[in-house]
Write an enzyme that holds these catalytic residues in place. Structure first.
Site, PDB file in Angstrom:
ATOM      1  N   CYS A  69      47.670  46.237  42.902  1.00  0.00           N
ATOM      2  CA  CYS A  69      46.867  45.838  44.037  1.00  0.00           C
ATOM      3  C   CYS A  69      46.675  47.204  44.853  1.00  0.00           C
ATOM      4  O   CYS A  69      45.709  47.544  45.326  1.00  0.00           O
ATOM      5  CB  CYS A  69      47.730  44.915  44.998  1.00  0.00           C
ATOM      6  SG  CYS A  69      49.266  45.321  45.506  1.00  0.00           S
ATOM      7  N   HIS A 121      51.852  43.277  49.027  1.00  0.00           N
ATOM      8  CA  HIS A 121      50.672  42.995  48.520  1.00  0.00           C
ATOM      9  C   HIS A 121      49.653  43.737  49.358  1.00  0.00           C
ATOM     10  O   HIS A 121      49.776  43.532  50.723  1.00  0.00           O
ATOM     11  CB  HIS A 121      50.099  41.531  48.160  1.00  0.00           C
ATOM     12  CG  HIS A 121      48.879  41.534  47.357  1.00  0.00           C
ATOM     13  ND1 HIS A 121      48.371  41.923  46.206  1.00  0.00           N
ATOM     14  CD2 HIS A 121      47.510  40.844  47.773  1.00  0.00           C
ATOM     15  CE1 HIS A 121      47.160  41.531  45.608  1.00  0.00           C
ATOM     16  NE2 HIS A 121      46.709  41.183  46.782  1.00  0.00           N
ATOM     17  N   ASP A 133      40.614  42.141  45.772  1.00  0.00           N
ATOM     18  CA  ASP A 133      41.992  42.494  45.625  1.00  0.00           C
ATOM     19  C   ASP A 133      42.211  42.625  44.204  1.00  0.00           C
ATOM     20  O   ASP A 133      41.497  41.887  43.331  1.00  0.00           O
ATOM     21  CB  ASP A 133      43.010  42.033  46.326  1.00  0.00           C
ATOM     22  CG  ASP A 133      43.099  40.502  45.993  1.00  0.00           C
ATOM     23  OD1 ASP A 133      42.285  39.873  45.838  1.00  0.00           O
ATOM     24  OD2 ASP A 133      44.477  39.945  46.081  1.00  0.00           O
TER      25      ASP A 133
END
Length: 164
Positions: A69, A121, A133
């Site tokens: 990420c 994240h 993402d």
């Protein structure tokens, strides 16, 4: 030592300090103008991010074909507008300007986790409650507010211009 001798000795030092301060101020202003005149547009950032839709998620990967990420957000900002941001999601949150939910703009980063001190994240906001993402399904677009994500904050890694 008399005051006049001290004043005479300080005059060149004061002149040098003044000239140095002027040079630093001029350089900083020129550098800022260069940064703002360069094309730091959302469209460049988004275009780069979209190029990688479908790329595989690999923990620790920083591109250009596999990403985790934060590797994805770091890569996209560096490749598109030459903006360097920290490597991990937590470091990106800690090292970029915070924005409120009500002030979020396209290109801002959205952080997820247990708290602002436990971020696991990050994704890039693309408008209309959506983000792009890199997660277990690879690089995808998805809703920011999903049952599997707990939003803990937002940041603005760069001031972007918008064409729309």
């Amino acid at each position: 030592m008399s005051h006049s001798i001290i004043k005479s000795a300080l005059k060149p030092l004061i002149l040098i300090a003044t000239l140095f301060a002027f040079a630093v101020t001029t350089y900083t202003a020129a550098t800022s103008a260069d940064a703002s005149s360069s094309d730091q547009s959302y469209s460049k950032v988004y275009k780069e991010a979209k190029k990688h839709l479908g790329a595989r998620y690999v923990y620790g990967a920083i591109g250009p074909t596999n990403f985790d990420c934060s590797g994805f957000t770091k890569f996209v900002y560096k490749k598109s507008i030459k903006k360097s941001i920290p490597r991990t999601a937590q470091a990106q949150y800690n090292g970029t300007k915070k924005v409120s939910k009500s002030n979020i703009k396209k290109g801002d980063l959205v952080y997820f986790g247990g708290s602002k001190h436990s971020i696991s994240h990050v994704g890039m906001y693309i408008g209309n409650g959506r983000m792009i993402d890199s997660q277990n399904r690879g690089v995808v677009t998805e809703n920011v507010y999903s049952p599997w994500w707990h939003v803990v904050g937002f940041s603005r890694p760069a001031t972007l211009s918008y064409d729309d």
